[in-house]
Design a protein around this motif. Structure first.
Motif, PDB file in Angstrom:
ATOM      1  N   GLY A   1     -18.686  17.486   0.686  1.00 35.96           N
ATOM      2  CA  GLY A   1     -19.866  17.845  -0.095  1.00 35.96           C
ATOM      3  C   GLY A   1     -19.654  18.943  -1.132  1.00 35.96           C
ATOM      4  N   ARG A   2     -18.402  19.267  -1.405  1.00 35.07           N
ATOM      5  CA  ARG A   2     -18.052  20.287  -2.417  1.00 35.07           C
ATOM      6  C   ARG A   2     -18.766  21.617  -2.239  1.00 35.07           C
ATOM      7  NH1 ARG A   2     -17.468  17.925  -8.427  1.00 35.07           N
ATOM      8  NH2 ARG A   2     -15.679  16.595  -8.065  1.00 35.07           N
ATOM      9  N   ALA A   3     -19.600  22.030  -3.206  1.00 34.23           N
ATOM     10  CA  ALA A   3     -20.148  23.393  -3.147  1.00 34.23           C
ATOM     11  C   ALA A   3     -21.387  23.479  -2.260  1.00 34.23           C
ATOM     12  CB  ALA A   3     -20.484  23.872  -4.554  1.00 34.23           C
TER      13      ALA A   3
ATOM     14  N   ASN B   1     -25.946  13.920 -14.634  1.00 34.53           N
ATOM     15  CA  ASN B   1     -25.639  13.711 -13.225  1.00 34.53           C
ATOM     16  C   ASN B   1     -24.359  14.382 -12.704  1.00 34.53           C
ATOM     17  OD1 ASN B   1     -26.000  12.356 -10.639  1.00 34.53           O
ATOM     18  ND2 ASN B   1     -24.213  11.166 -11.259  1.00 34.53           N
ATOM     19  N   ASN B   2     -23.272  14.275 -13.427  1.00 30.16           N
ATOM     20  CA  ASN B   2     -22.045  14.980 -13.038  1.00 30.16           C
ATOM     21  C   ASN B   2     -21.151  15.116 -14.275  1.00 30.16           C
ATOM     22  OD1 ASN B   2     -21.006  12.427 -13.392  1.00 30.16           O
ATOM     23  ND2 ASN B   2     -20.640  12.046 -11.239  1.00 30.16           N
ATOM     24  N   ASN B   3     -20.002  15.740 -14.105  1.00 24.47           N
ATOM     25  CA  ASN B   3     -19.169  16.007 -15.273  1.00 24.47           C
ATOM     26  C   ASN B   3     -18.567  14.729 -15.860  1.00 24.47           C
ATOM     27  OD1 ASN B   3     -18.038  17.676 -17.215  1.00 24.47           O
ATOM     28  ND2 ASN B   3     -16.146  17.900 -16.055  1.00 24.47           N
ATOM     29  N   ALA B   4     -18.308  13.747 -15.018  1.00 28.35           N
ATOM     30  CA  ALA B   4     -17.815  12.465 -15.522  1.00 28.35           C
ATOM     31  C   ALA B   4     -18.845  11.869 -16.489  1.00 28.35           C
ATOM     32  CB  ALA B   4     -17.560  11.511 -14.358  1.00 28.35           C
TER      33      ALA B   4
ATOM     34  N   GLU C   1      -6.026  12.297 -14.387  1.00 25.98           N
ATOM     35  CA  GLU C   1      -6.898  11.619 -13.425  1.00 25.98           C
ATOM     36  C   GLU C   1      -7.364  12.696 -12.464  1.00 25.98           C
ATOM     37  OE1 GLU C   1      -5.807   7.953 -11.371  1.00 25.98           O
ATOM     38  OE2 GLU C   1      -6.499   8.859  -9.501  1.00 25.98           O
ATOM     39  N   VAL C   2      -8.668  12.812 -12.302  1.00 25.68           N
ATOM     40  CA  VAL C   2      -9.166  13.736 -11.283  1.00 25.68           C
ATOM     41  C   VAL C   2      -9.641  12.892 -10.104  1.00 25.68           C
ATOM     42  CG1 VAL C   2      -9.743  15.559 -12.908  1.00 25.68           C
ATOM     43  CG2 VAL C   2     -11.447  13.863 -12.357  1.00 25.68           C
ATOM     44  N   GLY C   3     -10.096  13.502  -9.029  1.00 31.48           N
ATOM     45  CA  GLY C   3     -10.452  12.748  -7.819  1.00 31.48           C
ATOM     46  C   GLY C   3     -11.473  11.645  -8.075  1.00 31.48           C
TER      47      GLY C   3
ATOM     48  N   LYS D   1     -11.097   8.432  -8.702  1.00 31.89           N
ATOM     49  CA  LYS D   1     -10.752   7.427  -9.712  1.00 31.89           C
ATOM     50  C   LYS D   1     -11.311   7.747 -11.101  1.00 31.89           C
ATOM     51  CE  LYS D   1      -8.488   4.497  -7.183  1.00 31.89           C
ATOM     52  NZ  LYS D   1      -9.088   3.995  -5.961  1.00 31.89           N
ATOM     53  N   PHE D   2     -11.543   9.019 -11.394  1.00 31.58           N
ATOM     54  CA  PHE D   2     -12.015   9.398 -12.721  1.00 31.58           C
ATOM     55  C   PHE D   2     -10.799   9.643 -13.600  1.00 31.58           C
ATOM     56  CE2 PHE D   2     -12.974  12.691 -15.857  1.00 31.58           C
ATOM     57  CZ  PHE D   2     -14.114  12.200 -16.466  1.00 31.58           C
ATOM     58  N   ARG D   3     -10.566   8.714 -14.549  1.00 37.66           N
ATOM     59  CA  ARG D   3      -9.428   8.861 -15.441  1.00 37.66           C
ATOM     60  C   ARG D   3      -9.942   9.044 -16.852  1.00 37.66           C
ATOM     61  NH1 ARG D   3      -4.897   4.444 -13.731  1.00 37.66           N
ATOM     62  NH2 ARG D   3      -3.949   5.784 -12.142  1.00 37.66           N
TER      63      ARG D   3
ATOM     64  N   LYS E   1     -10.151  18.235 -26.054  1.00 32.70           N
ATOM     65  CA  LYS E   1      -9.261  18.988 -25.167  1.00 32.70           C
ATOM     66  C   LYS E   1      -9.741  18.770 -23.742  1.00 32.70           C
ATOM     67  CE  LYS E   1      -6.780  22.115 -25.747  1.00 32.70           C
ATOM     68  NZ  LYS E   1      -5.310  22.048 -25.515  1.00 32.70           N
ATOM     69  N   VAL E   2      -8.788  18.573 -22.829  1.00 33.02           N
ATOM     70  CA  VAL E   2      -9.151  18.430 -21.419  1.00 33.02           C
ATOM     71  C   VAL E   2      -8.401  19.490 -20.639  1.00 33.02           C
ATOM     72  CG1 VAL E   2      -9.184  16.894 -19.419  1.00 33.02           C
ATOM     73  CG2 VAL E   2      -9.404  15.939 -21.722  1.00 33.02           C
ATOM     74  N   HIS E   3      -9.132  20.257 -19.865  1.00 31.43           N
ATOM     75  CA  HIS E   3      -8.473  21.280 -19.047  1.00 31.43           C
ATOM     76  C   HIS E   3      -7.817  20.587 -17.869  1.00 31.43           C
ATOM     77  CE1 HIS E   3      -7.475  24.957 -17.188  1.00 31.43           C
ATOM     78  NE2 HIS E   3      -8.346  24.852 -16.209  1.00 31.43           N
ATOM     79  N   THR E   4      -6.497  20.682 -17.791  1.00 30.22           N
ATOM     80  CA  THR E   4      -5.775  20.006 -16.699  1.00 30.22           C
ATOM     81  C   THR E   4      -5.961  20.852 -15.446  1.00 30.22           C
ATOM     82  OG1 THR E   4      -3.768  21.180 -17.303  1.00 30.22           O
ATOM     83  CG2 THR E   4      -4.078  18.994 -18.227  1.00 30.22           C
TER      84      THR E   4
ATOM     85  N   GLY F   1     -21.166  21.184 -12.216  1.00 26.15           N
ATOM     86  CA  GLY F   1     -22.083  22.159 -11.635  1.00 26.15           C
ATOM     87  C   GLY F   1     -21.650  22.569 -10.240  1.00 26.15           C
ATOM     88  N   ASP F   2     -20.877  21.706  -9.551  1.00 23.62           N
ATOM     89  CA  ASP F   2     -20.567  21.990  -8.144  1.00 23.62           C
ATOM     90  C   ASP F   2     -19.086  22.235  -7.881  1.00 23.62           C
ATOM     91  OD1 ASP F   2     -19.906  19.349  -8.652  1.00 23.62           O
ATOM     92  OD2 ASP F   2     -20.668  18.585  -6.752  1.00 23.62           O
ATOM     93  N   LYS F   3     -18.394  22.728  -8.894  1.00 25.13           N
ATOM     94  CA  LYS F   3     -17.035  23.209  -8.624  1.00 25.13           C
ATOM     95  C   LYS F   3     -17.106  24.739  -8.587  1.00 25.13           C
ATOM     96  CE  LYS F   3     -14.423  19.233 -10.276  1.00 25.13           C
ATOM     97  NZ  LYS F   3     -13.564  18.746 -11.380  1.00 25.13           N
TER      98      LYS F   3
ATOM     99  N   GLN G   1     -24.503  19.319  -7.719  1.00 23.64           N
ATOM    100  CA  GLN G   1     -23.744  18.330  -8.501  1.00 23.64           C
ATOM    101  C   GLN G   1     -24.422  18.145  -9.846  1.00 23.64           C
ATOM    102  OE1 GLN G   1     -22.793  14.340  -6.812  1.00 23.64           O
ATOM    103  NE2 GLN G   1     -23.600  13.616  -8.758  1.00 23.64           N
ATOM    104  N   ALA G   2     -23.675  18.344 -10.922  1.00 21.06           N
ATOM    105  CA  ALA G   2     -24.228  18.175 -12.263  1.00 21.06           C
ATOM    106  C   ALA G   2     -23.090  18.225 -13.271  1.00 21.06           C
ATOM    107  CB  ALA G   2     -25.228  19.283 -12.585  1.00 21.06           C
ATOM    108  N   GLY G   3     -23.334  17.661 -14.430  1.00 19.61           N
ATOM    109  CA  GLY G   3     -22.398  17.807 -15.539  1.00 19.61           C
ATOM    110  C   GLY G   3     -23.116  18.624 -16.587  1.00 19.61           C
TER     111      GLY G   3
HETATM  112  C1  LIG Z   1     -13.605  17.421 -11.765  1.00 24.78           C
HETATM  113  C2  LIG Z   1     -13.384  17.041 -13.175  1.00 24.78           C
HETATM  114  C3  LIG Z   1     -14.160  16.042 -13.777  1.00 24.78           C
HETATM  115  C4  LIG Z   1     -15.212  15.287 -13.004  1.00 24.78           C
HETATM  116  O1  LIG Z   1     -16.277  16.113 -12.663  1.00 24.78           O
HETATM  117  P1  LIG Z   1     -17.411  15.570 -11.654  1.00 24.78           P
HETATM  118  O2  LIG Z   1     -18.456  16.625 -11.710  1.00 24.78           O
HETATM  119  O3  LIG Z   1     -16.751  15.425 -10.332  1.00 24.78           O
HETATM  120  O4  LIG Z   1     -17.878  14.270 -12.182  1.00 24.78           O
HETATM  121  C5  LIG Z   1     -13.913  15.734 -15.084  1.00 24.78           C
HETATM  122  N1  LIG Z   1     -12.955  16.370 -15.796  1.00 24.78           N
HETATM  123  C6  LIG Z   1     -12.180  17.350 -15.251  1.00 24.78           C
HETATM  124  C7  LIG Z   1     -11.123  18.001 -16.068  1.00 24.78           C
HETATM  125  C8  LIG Z   1     -12.362  17.718 -13.923  1.00 24.78           C
HETATM  126  O5  LIG Z   1     -11.609  18.665 -13.363  1.00 24.78           O
END
Ligand SMILES: *Cc1c(COP(=O)(O)O)cnc(C)c1O
Length: 469
Positions: free
Chosen positions: A96-98, A151-154, A179-181, A183-185, A224-227, A293-295, A301-303
């Motif tokens: 459940g993350r945060a 809804n979330n960051n994806a 690719e993050v957890g 299956k988000f690529r 830019k994507v933060h790895t 929102g929940d990292k 959970q939110a983007g």
């Molecule tokens: C975790 C993450 C996502 C996905 O975020 P969710 O809130 O889980 O959808 C997208 N991009 C990066 C770089 C991430 O670390």
């Protein structure tokens, strides 16, 4: 003989008349009790048919009242349940993350149990915006002009690209196609958004000229994507947002950044590696930034999307937003959690994720000693001690970060460690830990300390350490 046994099986009606069943019916209703009775009787019939020992069958019949009650309880149990996290992973995606604090949840209870001004402007008496409850907070904290959340960051990445780059190209470094957890690529999300991915550079090196060489009439954004979940070491080069701003001005192409974990305060102060903050990203010249929102933010959970008003306004009008929008729970939780960030001290204290990350080792050691002593006092057949260990941040954030921590190590003497771990997962409040070299470890940084006594009582009550229960 088989026939005789069948005749001895109690009738449903007579069972319904027993005190224990009447009691169950009054508490849980008729339907669930009759179902449980029928299932238990079916099991006995099956046992007879398969040639079970007469003695065993009798034992099972004698045991019927208890078995029926167990079955009713099992049916009544919620499938989603509170668990105790002894893994030491603070942002555990599967758990459940945060976690949110009860103070923040209290607000949700108040708002969601009745009507609210979710989309109502109290000043003007007309339709309002669901982002209004936290937009100015986000702007104040991050220095951005405007903000919204989905809804979330994806979903945020998808919405940004769909709004700003659909039908055109988005330039991204090959070193950032992560690719993050779950299956988000990044490349796949980009495809779905209608933007064409223009990959540049190599895995370890991307230069400013790579970005410039790729610019065409079709270029819509630099992305830019933060790895966040891995690091490349050695012969590496990536282009910072600051460097990219020269191209942004020259070609009038906006910069967007997916920051992933979304830190809003400088964690370096607390002994962690520097993680780029949202504030820095905006300051350095990113036009739009998104994050979870929940990292590391420690909210629901939110983007979250922040940036130039011009772009955020376009996103608010995008039809996709209707499908990706947050609900009232999230809007309310976001306001509650973000309010804490107005004062760093308060944030560290009141946001569980930040509190766990910054919790002094001494405090973790005290909790470990407390659990260890309580367990030892029970004289369970097990070797129990405290042991130093390392906690992780998890959730694809700060991958290299390890926090010094303290665990309670349990090695059961009569049963295997695997069986012990399995039994803990089956407790009414399941407990999840780590098995390391035949020892079961509970990292006390993530274990809910207020539950120590309940946990030990539960071990006792459920005869966890016995061979047969
Ligand atoms: C975790 C993450 C996502 C996905 O975020 P969710 O809130 O889980 O959808 C997208 N991009 C990066 C770089 C991430 O670390």
């Amino acid at each position: 003989m088989e026939k005789n046994l069948f005749r001895k099986i109690p009738k449903v009606d007579s069972l319904l008349e027993t005190e224990s069943c009447k009691e169950l019916i009054s508490r849980h209703g008729y339907q669930i009790v009759i179902e449980s009775i029928r299932e238990e009787l079916e099991q006995i019939r099956a046992q007879i048919l398969s040639g079970g020992e007469e003695q065993d069958v009798f034992i099972q019949m004698e045991n019927l009242p208890v078995a029926i009650e167990h079955r009713v309880m099992e049916k009544e149990q919620f499938h989603i349940r509170k668990v105790l996290n002894g893994t030491g992973t603070i942002l555990h995606t599967n758990l459940g993350r945060a976690p949110l604090s009860t103070t923040h949840l209290q607000k949700i209870l108040e708002i969601a149990s009745g009507y609210s001004n979710l989309e109502f402007d109290l000043e003007k008496g007309e339709r309002g915006e669901r982002y209004s409850h936290f937009e100015s907070l986000l702007c104040k904290i991050t220095g951005a002009q405007a903000a919204m959340a989905v809804n979330n960051n994806a979903a945020a990445v998808m919405l940004i690209l769909n709004t700003m780059a659909s039908g055109g190209e988005a330039i991204v470094s090959r070193g950032e196609l992560v690719e993050v957890g779950g299956k988000f690529r990044i490349p796949d999300v980009m495809k779905e958004s209608g933007a064409i991915l223009r990959e540049i550079g190599t895995t370890n090196k991307t230069h400013l000229f790579d970005y410039e060489d790729a610019v065409t009439e079709d270029t819509k954004v630099f992305m830019k994507v933060h790895t966040s979940n891995y690091r490349i070491f050695g012969f590496t080069k990536s282009v910072s947002i600051k460097e990219l701003t020269t191209l942004k001005e020259k070609y009038q192409i906006p910069i967007i950044e997916d920051l992933g974990s979304g830190v809003l305060l400088d964690l370096q102060k607390y002994g962690l590696t520097h993680e780029p903050t949202v504030q820095e990203s905006i300051q350095n010249g990113a036009d739009v930034v998104c994050f979870s929102g929940d990292k590391l933010l420690g909210g629901p959970q939110a983007g979250i999307i922040v940036g130039k008003k011009k772009y955020i306004d376009q996103m608010k009008k995008n039809q996709l937003t209707r499908a990706l929008r947050i609900d009232k729970f999230t809007a309310c939780a976001l306001e509650s959690v973000l309010k804490e960030y107005l004062c760093e001290e308060t944030a560290i204290k009141n946001i569980p994720v930040l509190e766990m990350i910054t919790r002094p080792l001494k405090k973790v050691q005290e909790a470990a000693k407390m659990l260890c002593d309580t367990l030892l006092a029970e004289e369970f057949p097990a070797v129990i001690s405290t042991q130093t260990c390392m906690s992780q941040i998890g959730g694809g954030s700060l991958p290299m970060e390890q926090l010094e921590s303290m665990a309670v190590s349990i090695h059961p003497c009569l049963i295997s460690t695997e069986l012990f771990a399995k039994r803990l997962r089956n407790l009414p409040i399941p407990v999840i830990g780590r098995v390391v070299e035949e020892n079961f470890l509970l990292d006390m940084r993530t274990f809910d300390n207020t539950m120590i006594e309940d946990f030990v009582n539960s071990l006792k009550k459920n005869h966890i350490f016995k061979v047969d229960r």
